[in-house]
Design a protein around this motif. Sequence first.
Motif, PDB file in Angstrom:
ATOM      1  N   ALA A  35       0.839  -1.198   0.000  1.00 56.92           N
ATOM      2  CA  ALA A  35       0.000   0.000   0.000  1.00 56.92           C
ATOM      3  C   ALA A  35       0.876   1.250   0.000  1.00 56.92           C
ATOM      4  O   ALA A  35       0.548   2.248  -0.665  1.00 56.92           O
ATOM      5  N   ALA A  36       1.988   1.206   0.729  1.00 59.92           N
ATOM      6  CA  ALA A  36       2.903   2.351   0.768  1.00 59.92           C
ATOM      7  C   ALA A  36       3.512   2.592  -0.616  1.00 59.92           C
ATOM      8  O   ALA A  36       3.670   3.748  -1.041  1.00 59.92           O
ATOM      9  N   ILE A  37       3.854   1.514  -1.306  1.00 62.85           N
ATOM     10  CA  ILE A  37       4.412   1.650  -2.660  1.00 62.85           C
ATOM     11  C   ILE A  37       3.386   2.297  -3.591  1.00 62.85           C
ATOM     12  O   ILE A  37       3.703   3.215  -4.359  1.00 62.85           O
ATOM     13  N   ALA A  38       2.135   1.819  -3.512  1.00 60.25           N
ATOM     14  CA  ALA A  38       1.072   2.383  -4.354  1.00 60.25           C
ATOM     15  C   ALA A  38       0.860   3.859  -4.040  1.00 60.25           C
ATOM     16  O   ALA A  38       0.671   4.681  -4.946  1.00 60.25           O
ATOM     17  N   ALA A  39       0.894   4.201  -2.761  1.00 63.78           N
ATOM     18  CA  ALA A  39       0.715   5.603  -2.350  1.00 63.78           C
ATOM     19  C   ALA A  39       1.843   6.469  -2.892  1.00 63.78           C
ATOM     20  O   ALA A  39       1.604   7.571  -3.413  1.00 63.78           O
ATOM     21  N   ALA A  40       3.078   5.993  -2.778  1.00 62.65           N
ATOM     22  CA  ALA A  40       4.231   6.753  -3.256  1.00 62.65           C
ATOM     23  C   ALA A  40       4.177   6.953  -4.771  1.00 62.65           C
ATOM     24  O   ALA A  40       4.454   8.047  -5.277  1.00 62.65           O
ATOM     25  N   VAL A  41       3.814   5.901  -5.493  1.00 65.31           N
ATOM     26  CA  VAL A  41       3.705   5.997  -6.954  1.00 65.31           C
ATOM     27  C   VAL A  41       2.608   6.977  -7.346  1.00 65.31           C
ATOM     28  O   VAL A  41       2.786   7.821  -8.233  1.00 65.31           O
ATOM     29  N   GLY A  42       1.455   6.895  -6.672  1.00 64.01           N
ATOM     30  CA  GLY A  42       0.350   7.790  -6.977  1.00 64.01           C
ATOM     31  C   GLY A  42       0.704   9.241  -6.725  1.00 64.01           C
ATOM     32  O   GLY A  42       0.448  10.113  -7.569  1.00 64.01           O
ATOM     33  N   CYS A  43       1.311   9.521  -5.580  1.00 63.77           N
ATOM     34  CA  CYS A  43       1.707  10.897  -5.246  1.00 63.77           C
ATOM     35  C   CYS A  43       2.715  11.429  -6.266  1.00 63.77           C
ATOM     36  O   CYS A  43       2.667  12.608  -6.650  1.00 63.77           O
ATOM     37  N   GLN A 110      -4.583   6.244  -7.017  1.00 57.54           N
ATOM     38  CA  GLN A 110      -5.431   7.322  -7.525  1.00 57.54           C
ATOM     39  C   GLN A 110      -5.645   8.394  -6.463  1.00 57.54           C
ATOM     40  O   GLN A 110      -5.609   9.591  -6.751  1.00 57.54           O
ATOM     41  N   ARG A 111      -5.863   7.955  -5.222  1.00 59.21           N
ATOM     42  CA  ARG A 111      -6.073   8.901  -4.131  1.00 59.21           C
ATOM     43  C   ARG A 111      -4.808   9.735  -3.896  1.00 59.21           C
ATOM     44  O   ARG A 111      -4.874  10.947  -3.660  1.00 59.21           O
ATOM     45  N   GLY A 112      -3.656   9.075  -3.982  1.00 65.78           N
ATOM     46  CA  GLY A 112      -2.396   9.792  -3.822  1.00 65.78           C
ATOM     47  C   GLY A 112      -2.173  10.810  -4.930  1.00 65.78           C
ATOM     48  O   GLY A 112      -1.708  11.921  -4.681  1.00 65.78           O
ATOM     49  N   ALA A 113      -2.523  10.420  -6.162  1.00 68.23           N
ATOM     50  CA  ALA A 113      -2.372  11.347  -7.287  1.00 68.23           C
ATOM     51  C   ALA A 113      -3.269  12.571  -7.105  1.00 68.23           C
ATOM     52  O   ALA A 113      -2.859  13.706  -7.360  1.00 68.23           O
ATOM     53  N   LEU A 114      -4.495  12.346  -6.640  1.00 65.00           N
ATOM     54  CA  LEU A 114      -5.434  13.458  -6.446  1.00 65.00           C
ATOM     55  C   LEU A 114      -4.927  14.464  -5.417  1.00 65.00           C
ATOM     56  O   LEU A 114      -5.166  15.667  -5.540  1.00 65.00           O
ATOM     57  N   ILE A 115      -4.241  13.959  -4.397  1.00 63.93           N
ATOM     58  CA  ILE A 115      -3.704  14.854  -3.366  1.00 63.93           C
ATOM     59  C   ILE A 115      -2.827  15.927  -4.003  1.00 63.93           C
ATOM     60  O   ILE A 115      -2.916  17.109  -3.664  1.00 63.93           O
ATOM     61  N   ASN A 116      -1.968  15.520  -4.939  1.00 62.51           N
ATOM     62  CA  ASN A 116      -1.077  16.487  -5.581  1.00 62.51           C
ATOM     63  C   ASN A 116      -1.756  17.237  -6.722  1.00 62.51           C
ATOM     64  O   ASN A 116      -1.504  18.428  -6.916  1.00 62.51           O
ATOM     65  N   ILE A 117      -2.611  16.569  -7.467  1.00 58.77           N
ATOM     66  CA  ILE A 117      -3.290  17.230  -8.582  1.00 58.77           C
ATOM     67  C   ILE A 117      -4.128  18.409  -8.095  1.00 58.77           C
ATOM     68  O   ILE A 117      -4.200  19.453  -8.750  1.00 58.77           O
ATOM     69  N   LEU A 118      -4.756  18.253  -6.928  1.00 60.71           N
ATOM     70  CA  LEU A 118      -5.641  19.289  -6.400  1.00 60.71           C
ATOM     71  C   LEU A 118      -4.912  20.336  -5.549  1.00 60.71           C
ATOM     72  O   LEU A 118      -5.541  21.067  -4.804  1.00 60.71           O
ATOM     73  N   ASN A 119      -3.603  20.381  -5.674  1.00 62.04           N
ATOM     74  CA  ASN A 119      -2.821  21.411  -4.977  1.00 62.04           C
ATOM     75  C   ASN A 119      -2.299  22.412  -6.013  1.00 62.04           C
ATOM     76  O   ASN A 119      -1.287  22.166  -6.664  1.00 62.04           O
TER      77      ASN A 119
END
Length: 204
Positions: A35-43, A110-119
């Motif tokens: 899960a940490a790997i997926a989060a890091a990749v998404g971010c 996807q959730r990690g990507a959204l964190i940065n996309i919406l900044n």
Amino acid sequence: MITLQFLLTAIVVCIAPGTGVIYTLALGLGQGRRAAIAAAVGCTFGIVPHLAAATLGLAALLHTSALLFQVVKFAGVAYLLYLAWQALKSDGALSVSAKATRQSMIKIAQRGALINILNPKLSIFFLALLPPFLSGDPATVTAEMIMLGAVFMGLTLIIFLVYGFFASFARDWLLQSERVMRWLNRSFAAMFAALGLRLAFEKA
């Protein structure tokens, strides 16, 4: 150009705890290494739209358009507050629990990507960070921006993975205490809420 000064600057920026780091730590503690790997990749992939915007000059438009900036900003605020709620809920997506439900790696990314996309500040950040390290040749500026951005993304991924692996290794020890888990969930919720409130007061 890729210089030692650029690398050191990028490393310092990536190490500084922000929403992506907190998200990766939360997933590493709550669901383990995958899960940490997926989060890091998404971010990390969430950086791509901002890098593209800075390269194409759209960040300048975002900076000068108050309405556009406010729309993106408050979408980001709402999302961060949603993540704070998810950390507080016992069955939330970011809850640290010994019985946490395993989530799809795609959804985590996807959730990690959204964190940065919406900044919206990220586009402006790249517009400020990268130009000082360019050679000054107009013919190569686009290629250099892409290269510097790619190196920054690579460093982001590596550093976030280190954070995530550390969290996943600490997971077994931390999950032995209900008190620690409650403290972690409240802490992550408070950090996401604080980051959301800070973003709410950001100015273009």
